[in-house]
Design an enzyme around this catalytic site. Structure first.
Site, PDB file in Angstrom:
ATOM      1  N   CYS A 263       0.457  -1.368   0.036  1.00 23.15           N
ATOM      2  CA  CYS A 263      -0.099  -0.086  -0.411  1.00 23.15           C
ATOM      3  C   CYS A 263       0.744   1.144  -0.005  1.00 23.15           C
ATOM      4  O   CYS A 263       0.055   2.539  -0.163  1.00 23.15           O
ATOM      5  CB  CYS A 263      -1.011   0.060   1.501  1.00 23.15           C
ATOM      6  SG  CYS A 263      -2.301  -1.435   1.485  1.00 23.15           S
TER       7      CYS A 263
ATOM      8  N   HIS B  44      -2.987   7.272   3.202  1.00 19.12           N
ATOM      9  CA  HIS B  44      -3.628   5.955   2.322  1.00 19.12           C
ATOM     10  C   HIS B  44      -4.839   5.264   3.757  1.00 19.12           C
ATOM     11  O   HIS B  44      -5.072   5.715   4.258  1.00 19.12           O
ATOM     12  CB  HIS B  44      -2.677   5.238   2.517  1.00 19.12           C
ATOM     13  CG  HIS B  44      -3.250   3.538   2.451  1.00 19.12           C
ATOM     14  ND1 HIS B  44      -3.437   2.988   1.026  1.00 19.12           N
ATOM     15  CD2 HIS B  44      -3.072   2.279   3.529  1.00 19.12           C
ATOM     16  CE1 HIS B  44      -3.854   1.631   0.881  1.00 19.12           C
ATOM     17  NE2 HIS B  44      -3.745   0.915   2.549  1.00 19.12           N
TER      18      HIS B  44
ATOM     19  N   ASN C 151     -10.140  -0.083   0.560  1.00 17.65           N
ATOM     20  CA  ASN C 151      -8.870  -0.012  -0.128  1.00 17.65           C
ATOM     21  C   ASN C 151      -8.419  -0.444  -1.579  1.00 17.65           C
ATOM     22  O   ASN C 151      -8.248  -2.292  -1.500  1.00 17.65           O
ATOM     23  CB  ASN C 151      -8.335  -1.057   1.530  1.00 17.65           C
ATOM     24  CG  ASN C 151      -6.712  -1.404   1.119  1.00 17.65           C
ATOM     25  OD1 ASN C 151      -6.276  -0.359   1.008  1.00 17.65           O
ATOM     26  ND2 ASN C 151      -6.145  -1.732   2.599  1.00 17.65           N
TER      27      ASN C 151
HETATM   28  N1  ACO Z   1     -18.298  -9.035  10.337  1.00 14.42           N
HETATM   29  C1  ACO Z   1     -18.633  -9.146  11.660  1.00 14.42           C
HETATM   30  N2  ACO Z   1     -16.894  -9.989  12.791  1.00 14.42           N
HETATM   31  C2  ACO Z   1     -15.817  -9.810  11.666  1.00 14.42           C
HETATM   32  C3  ACO Z   1     -15.578  -9.342  10.829  1.00 14.42           C
HETATM   33  C4  ACO Z   1     -16.704  -8.885   9.877  1.00 14.42           C
HETATM   34  N3  ACO Z   1     -16.573  -8.639   8.320  1.00 14.42           N
HETATM   35  N4  ACO Z   1     -14.083  -9.135  11.087  1.00 14.42           N
HETATM   36  C5  ACO Z   1     -13.834  -9.661  11.777  1.00 14.42           C
HETATM   37  N5  ACO Z   1     -14.362  -9.659  12.100  1.00 14.42           N
HETATM   38  C6  ACO Z   1     -14.579 -10.106  14.049  1.00 14.42           C
HETATM   39  C7  ACO Z   1     -13.563 -11.031  14.014  1.00 14.42           C
HETATM   40  O1  ACO Z   1     -13.486 -12.650  13.689  1.00 14.42           O
HETATM   41  C8  ACO Z   1     -13.189 -10.838  15.942  1.00 14.42           C
HETATM   42  O2  ACO Z   1     -14.184 -11.553  16.385  1.00 14.42           O
HETATM   43  P1  ACO Z   1     -13.904 -11.992  17.695  1.00 14.42           P
HETATM   44  O3  ACO Z   1     -13.920 -11.390  18.545  1.00 14.42           O
HETATM   45  O4  ACO Z   1     -14.991 -12.945  17.524  1.00 14.42           O
HETATM   46  O5  ACO Z   1     -12.533 -13.066  17.734  1.00 14.42           O
HETATM   47  C9  ACO Z   1     -13.778  -9.376  15.546  1.00 14.42           C
HETATM   48  O6  ACO Z   1     -14.514  -9.043  14.582  1.00 14.42           O
HETATM   49  C10 ACO Z   1     -12.550  -8.268  15.947  1.00 14.42           C
HETATM   50  O7  ACO Z   1     -12.039  -8.650  15.373  1.00 14.42           O
HETATM   51  P2  ACO Z   1     -10.890  -8.065  15.096  1.00 14.42           P
HETATM   52  O8  ACO Z   1     -10.041  -8.320  13.974  1.00 14.42           O
HETATM   53  O9  ACO Z   1      -9.889  -7.311  16.202  1.00 14.42           O
HETATM   54  O10 ACO Z   1     -11.114  -6.527  14.834  1.00 14.42           O
HETATM   55  P3  ACO Z   1     -10.550  -4.927  14.113  1.00 14.42           P
HETATM   56  O11 ACO Z   1     -11.662  -4.422  15.199  1.00 14.42           O
HETATM   57  O12 ACO Z   1      -9.596  -5.076  14.769  1.00 14.42           O
HETATM   58  O13 ACO Z   1     -10.991  -4.841  12.694  1.00 14.42           O
HETATM   59  C11 ACO Z   1      -9.579  -4.526  10.853  1.00 14.42           C
HETATM   60  C12 ACO Z   1     -10.898  -5.645  11.696  1.00 14.42           C
HETATM   61  C13 ACO Z   1     -10.515  -4.172  10.125  1.00 14.42           C
HETATM   62  C14 ACO Z   1      -9.081  -5.752   9.897  1.00 14.42           C
HETATM   63  C15 ACO Z   1      -8.431  -3.666  11.052  1.00 14.42           C
HETATM   64  O14 ACO Z   1      -8.031  -4.421  11.983  1.00 14.42           O
HETATM   65  C16 ACO Z   1      -7.903  -3.464  10.388  1.00 14.42           C
HETATM   66  O15 ACO Z   1      -8.460  -2.233  10.403  1.00 14.42           O
HETATM   67  N6  ACO Z   1      -6.000  -3.351  10.242  1.00 14.42           N
HETATM   68  C17 ACO Z   1      -5.592  -2.528   9.520  1.00 14.42           C
HETATM   69  C18 ACO Z   1      -5.245  -2.939   7.817  1.00 14.42           C
HETATM   70  C19 ACO Z   1      -4.310  -2.241   7.163  1.00 14.42           C
HETATM   71  O16 ACO Z   1      -4.478  -1.171   7.241  1.00 14.42           O
HETATM   72  N7  ACO Z   1      -4.029  -2.695   6.768  1.00 14.42           N
HETATM   73  C20 ACO Z   1      -2.158  -2.283   6.147  1.00 14.42           C
HETATM   74  C21 ACO Z   1      -2.929  -1.960   4.671  1.00 14.42           C
HETATM   75  S1  ACO Z   1      -3.157  -3.202   3.269  1.00 14.42           S
HETATM   76  C22 ACO Z   1      -1.538  -3.950   2.466  1.00 14.42           C
HETATM   77  O17 ACO Z   1      -0.885  -3.561   2.445  1.00 14.42           O
HETATM   78  C23 ACO Z   1      -2.534  -4.911   1.230  1.00 14.42           C
END
Ligand code: ACO
Length: 347
Positions: free
Chosen positions: A117, A257, A287
């Protein structure tokens, strides 16, 4: 004393494919909901490239064609084309190579940059050197990704995040003092474990087993990546501000980003910037990896003014991160009018 020529962005253009994937549709595919996706990421819908045989180059070529048309640039006048992508059409040749052929740019250097990214900011940083040392006068930098080609639509944790798109900019020398003033690129390969694609490269080539084990998709440990992204986006922005004696009230725009609305808001807050000076398109594009930053510029072009101080920040797989500071070189509303149609978008 003459000011050395700086590389300035002199035009932007973008392309998103027509097909939409909404949160409601995703909720029918996996165990998720519009409320969860909106609250945790800020995303409402994303564009998906459909059609057999269409890869990242298709969208990139659309964006570059529009850029050349908008600027009245003949393909023969382009000196170099760089494509930032994580989803190349093929292992080889480069997607940049294919784009050149599609838009009629011949006999010039073209290559891909892979920095996940952060790739678009890496590419701007590289392109700026070619301009500054006089080796090139017109450089096209295009960020493009068909993330839908590596997203597992049975994995709710990743499939809600990504979309497809492309954005392109023209870089040219500017001797009035506008353009790219400072840039930082950084990486930490130990972050690989948290965000990568397990198979399909030379370490684990594609086989019936890797396909059956679903190893050709984005593997992301969301919470770990989130923690690093928050820290590094803020760190690189603070470093760019300190190196250039920038206070928050001097910055007209932050172009972050677009991975997660919460990461964007946290970066703005750490910089002391109100959200009305932050470019946000994540709600409608998701994204799009290397395309997020140029798509922001495309959407907000009518609001950009010559002299605006613009800070860019990105974080991505690798890990990689990058920051860049530029003074905008042209009046965006005039440019989108001279396009004959405006860009018709609601930034
Ligand atoms: N719908 C419902 N529940 C979900 C979903 C979904 N789509 N996805 C995950 N959950 C659940 C998980 O299973 C978890 O449940 P559990 O507690 O029972 O295990 C709960 O939601 C919390 O999961 P987290 O992963 O802790 O959720 P978080 O609030 O962190 O959000 C997310 C997840 C959106 C992916 C976040 O972590 C994020 O944005 N991470 C960074 C992404 C990023 O910056 N990537 C870099 C660039 S991408 C690249 O370089 C290609």
């Amino acid at each position: 004393m003459s000011i050395p020529a700086r590389a300035a962005i002199t035009a932007v253009h973008g392309y998103v494919p027509p097909d939409l994937l909404t949160n409601a549709e995703l909720a029918r595919m996996v165990d998720t909901s519009d409320a969860w996706i909106t609250e945790r990421t800020g995303i409402k819908e994303r564009h998906i490239l459909k059609g057999t045989g269409l890869g990242t180059s298709h969208m990139a070529a659309e964006a570059v064609r529009g850029l050349l048309e908008k600027t009245g640039t003949a393909p023969r006048d382009v000196d170099l084309l760089i494509c930032a992508t994580t989803t190349p059409d093929m292992q080889f040749p480069s997607t940049a190579n294919l784009i050149c052929d599609m838009v009629g740019v011949r006999n010039v250097g073209s290559f891909d940059v892979q920095a996940a990214c952060s790739g678009f900011l890496y590419s701007l940083t590289i392109a700026a050197q070619f301009i500054a040392n006089g080796a090139a006068r017109k450089v096209v930098v295009v960020g493009a990704d068909k993330m839908s080609s590596i997203v597992d639509y049975t994995d709710r944790a990743t499939c809600v995040l990504f979309g497809d798109g492309a954005g392109a900019v023209m870089l040219e020398p500017d001797d009035r003092g506008y353009g790219i003033i400072d840039a930082l690129i950084r990486s930490d390969g130990s972050g690989m474990i948290h965000l990568h694609q397990k198979a399909g490269g030379s370490r684990l080539p594609a086989s019936a087993e890797t396909v059956a084990a679903r190893l050709h998709y984005v593997h992301q440990e969301g919470a770990a990546v989130y923690k690093f992204a928050i820290a590094k986006m803020a760190e690189v922005s603070a470093e760019i501000m300190a190196r250039n004696n920038l206070r928050a009230d001097m910055i007209d725009w932050l172009v972050p980003h677009q991975a997660n609305k919460r990461i964007i808001e946290s970066t703005a807050e750490r910089m002391g910037l109100p959200m009305d000076r932050v470019m946000v398109t994540i709600h409608k594009y998701g994204n799009t990896t290397n395309a997020t930053i140029p798509l922001c510029l495309w959407d907000y072009e009518p609001r950009l003014r010559r002299g605006d101080r613009v800070v860019f920040a990105a974080f991505g797989g690798g890990f990689t991160w990058a920051g860049l500071y530029a003074q905008w070189s042209y009046d965006g509303s005039a440019a989108s009018r001279s396009n004959g149609k405006g860009n018709g978008k609601d930034a």
